[in-house]
Design a protein around this motif. Structure first.
Motif, PDB file in Angstrom:
ATOM      1  N   SER A 113       0.824  -1.206   0.000  1.00 46.05           N
ATOM      2  CA  SER A 113       0.000   0.000   0.000  1.00 46.05           C
ATOM      3  C   SER A 113       0.863   1.264   0.000  1.00 46.05           C
ATOM      4  CB  SER A 113      -0.915  -0.018   1.222  1.00 46.05           C
ATOM      5  OG  SER A 113      -1.686   1.148   1.285  1.00 46.05           O
ATOM      6  N   ALA A 114       1.913   1.265   0.802  1.00 43.82           N
ATOM      7  CA  ALA A 114       2.793   2.438   0.894  1.00 43.82           C
ATOM      8  C   ALA A 114       3.488   2.733  -0.433  1.00 43.82           C
ATOM      9  CB  ALA A 114       3.827   2.228   1.998  1.00 43.82           C
ATOM     10  N   ALA A 115       3.641   1.713  -1.274  1.00 46.84           N
ATOM     11  CA  ALA A 115       4.331   1.890  -2.552  1.00 46.84           C
ATOM     12  C   ALA A 115       3.398   2.331  -3.677  1.00 46.84           C
ATOM     13  CB  ALA A 115       5.027   0.583  -2.944  1.00 46.84           C
ATOM     14  N   ILE A 116       2.104   2.401  -3.392  1.00 47.37           N
ATOM     15  CA  ILE A 116       1.142   2.743  -4.441  1.00 47.37           C
ATOM     16  C   ILE A 116       0.765   4.221  -4.334  1.00 47.37           C
ATOM     17  CG2 ILE A 116      -1.159   2.283  -5.370  1.00 47.37           C
ATOM     18  CD1 ILE A 116      -0.858  -0.591  -4.299  1.00 47.37           C
ATOM     19  N   PRO A 117       1.090   4.993  -5.371  1.00 47.96           N
ATOM     20  CA  PRO A 117       0.799   6.431  -5.341  1.00 47.96           C
ATOM     21  C   PRO A 117      -0.648   6.715  -5.741  1.00 47.96           C
ATOM     22  CG  PRO A 117       1.957   5.886  -7.360  1.00 47.96           C
ATOM     23  CD  PRO A 117       1.827   4.605  -6.571  1.00 47.96           C
ATOM     24  N   ASP A 118      -1.585   6.356  -4.860  1.00 38.91           N
ATOM     25  CA  ASP A 118      -2.992   6.522  -5.200  1.00 38.91           C
ATOM     26  C   ASP A 118      -3.798   6.611  -3.920  1.00 38.91           C
ATOM     27  OD1 ASP A 118      -4.954   6.144  -7.675  1.00 38.91           O
ATOM     28  OD2 ASP A 118      -5.812   5.030  -5.987  1.00 38.91           O
ATOM     29  N   GLU A 119      -4.916   7.349  -3.967  1.00 40.32           N
ATOM     30  CA  GLU A 119      -5.755   7.470  -2.770  1.00 40.32           C
ATOM     31  C   GLU A 119      -6.453   6.150  -2.434  1.00 40.32           C
ATOM     32  OE1 GLU A 119      -9.788   9.389  -4.691  1.00 40.32           O
ATOM     33  OE2 GLU A 119      -8.154  10.735  -4.125  1.00 40.32           O
ATOM     34  N   GLU A 120      -6.537   5.243  -3.383  1.00 46.76           N
ATOM     35  CA  GLU A 120      -7.115   3.924  -3.145  1.00 46.76           C
ATOM     36  C   GLU A 120      -6.016   2.878  -2.895  1.00 46.76           C
ATOM     37  OE1 GLU A 120      -9.238   3.397  -6.810  1.00 46.76           O
ATOM     38  OE2 GLU A 120     -11.119   4.041  -5.888  1.00 46.76           O
ATOM     39  N   ALA A 121      -4.893   3.309  -2.351  1.00 49.44           N
ATOM     40  CA  ALA A 121      -3.738   2.423  -2.192  1.00 49.44           C
ATOM     41  C   ALA A 121      -4.061   1.174  -1.377  1.00 49.44           C
ATOM     42  CB  ALA A 121      -2.580   3.191  -1.552  1.00 49.44           C
ATOM     43  N   ASN A 122      -4.821   1.306  -0.299  1.00 47.52           N
ATOM     44  CA  ASN A 122      -5.130   0.138   0.534  1.00 47.52           C
ATOM     45  C   ASN A 122      -5.954  -0.894  -0.224  1.00 47.52           C
ATOM     46  OD1 ASN A 122      -3.760   0.951   2.877  1.00 47.52           O
ATOM     47  ND2 ASN A 122      -5.466   2.252   3.475  1.00 47.52           N
ATOM     48  N   LEU A 123      -6.964  -0.436  -0.950  1.00 50.80           N
ATOM     49  CA  LEU A 123      -7.780  -1.349  -1.748  1.00 50.80           C
ATOM     50  C   LEU A 123      -6.936  -1.982  -2.849  1.00 50.80           C
ATOM     51  CD1 LEU A 123     -10.419  -2.687  -2.514  1.00 50.80           C
ATOM     52  CD2 LEU A 123     -11.029  -0.595  -3.783  1.00 50.80           C
ATOM     53  N   ARG A 124      -6.135  -1.181  -3.514  1.00 51.07           N
ATOM     54  CA  ARG A 124      -5.276  -1.713  -4.579  1.00 51.07           C
ATOM     55  C   ARG A 124      -4.306  -2.763  -4.023  1.00 51.07           C
ATOM     56  NH1 ARG A 124      -5.004   0.638  -9.465  1.00 51.07           N
ATOM     57  NH2 ARG A 124      -6.438   2.370  -9.837  1.00 51.07           N
ATOM     58  N   ALA A 125      -3.746  -2.514  -2.843  1.00 50.58           N
ATOM     59  CA  ALA A 125      -2.831  -3.480  -2.223  1.00 50.58           C
ATOM     60  C   ALA A 125      -3.549  -4.784  -1.913  1.00 50.58           C
ATOM     61  CB  ALA A 125      -2.221  -2.887  -0.950  1.00 50.58           C
ATOM     62  N   ASP A 126      -4.790  -4.691  -1.440  1.00 53.21           N
ATOM     63  CA  ASP A 126      -5.563  -5.908  -1.173  1.00 53.21           C
ATOM     64  C   ASP A 126      -5.845  -6.680  -2.463  1.00 53.21           C
ATOM     65  OD1 ASP A 126      -5.653  -5.744   1.576  1.00 53.21           O
ATOM     66  OD2 ASP A 126      -7.700  -4.935   1.672  1.00 53.21           O
ATOM     67  N   VAL A 127      -6.144  -5.962  -3.537  1.00 53.91           N
ATOM     68  CA  VAL A 127      -6.414  -6.625  -4.821  1.00 53.91           C
ATOM     69  C   VAL A 127      -5.149  -7.312  -5.334  1.00 53.91           C
ATOM     70  CG1 VAL A 127      -7.088  -6.276  -7.233  1.00 53.91           C
ATOM     71  CG2 VAL A 127      -8.360  -5.137  -5.405  1.00 53.91           C
ATOM     72  N   VAL A 128      -4.009  -6.640  -5.242  1.00 47.82           N
ATOM     73  CA  VAL A 128      -2.738  -7.263  -5.647  1.00 47.82           C
ATOM     74  C   VAL A 128      -2.490  -8.523  -4.826  1.00 47.82           C
ATOM     75  CG1 VAL A 128      -0.222  -6.981  -5.661  1.00 47.82           C
ATOM     76  CG2 VAL A 128      -1.674  -5.146  -6.513  1.00 47.82           C
TER      77      VAL A 128
END
Length: 195
Positions: free
Chosen positions: A131-146
């Motif tokens: 999540s910390a590496a994702i430059p997006d406001e939806e970083a937590n959701l994106r991290a869960d999807v990954v």
């Protein structure tokens, strides 16, 4: 040959027996899940009395905890690109070398709440780094999807044994998945050295 080499000490025999029990427990939990694995089945597979399994591990829940306890993967870090590649490298390794302890947890977590809880706890730090590496406001959701995508691929290969996924070269799987991981992590430009 000396006696110490030909006859292991009682302590070494105990360690060998405990290791054999844990090996068989990992295998059975991975094959059958928590609910369908019994102390008797583990004892039979390890060629020991069920009472000995109970003596060393107390009960099935503690045996499961010990059997699935393993080295946590190193947490990803660095630039977003480096984190993406570290995730893919870890996936490649999991596809190459069957992670039996992890598979025991993955198979069991759908029917054993403690396994699901343990999995969430141990994966939280990993997900936080993604999540910390994702430059997006939806970083937590994106991290869960990954994370879910990577877990799904491991389950599909080792537990479900999907036809093509089970037999595919790990590098080929990683190469197919790379654009998806990069897109989910908002790294839409492909890396030239991986094309």
């Amino acid at each position: 040959m000396s006696d110490s080499l030909s006859h292991p000490s009682r302590a070494q025999q105990r360690r060998n027996t405990q290791a054999r029990i844990l090996t068989e427990a990992r295998r059975l939990f991975a094959e059958s899940g928590y609910d369908r694995t019994t102390i008797r089945a583990v004892a039979a597979a390890a060629q020991v009395d069920p009472g000995l399994v109970m003596h060393y591990y107390g009960n099935k829940e503690r045996l499961f905890a010990r059997a699935t306890q393993g080295e946590a993967p190193s947490l990803p870090g660095g630039t977003p690109e480096q984190v993406a590649e570290q995730l893919l490298d870890h996936l490649r390794q999991s596809l190459t070398e069957e992670p039996i302890g992890s598979l025991a947890v993955l198979r069991s977590m759908l029917t054993h709440p403690e396994a699901a809880h343990e999995f969430r706890d141990t994966s939280r730090g990993y997900k936080d780094r993604i999540s910390a590496a994702i430059p997006d406001e939806e970083a937590n959701l994106r991290a869960d999807v990954v994370s879910a995508a990577l877990i799904g691929i491991v389950i599909g290969r080792h537990l479900i044994k999907l036809d093509y996924l089970a037999d595919a070269d790990p590098q080929e799987i990683v190469d197919i998945l790379r654009p998806c991981v990069r897109s989910l992590m908002k790294l839409d430009t492909p890396l030239a050295d991986h094309e």
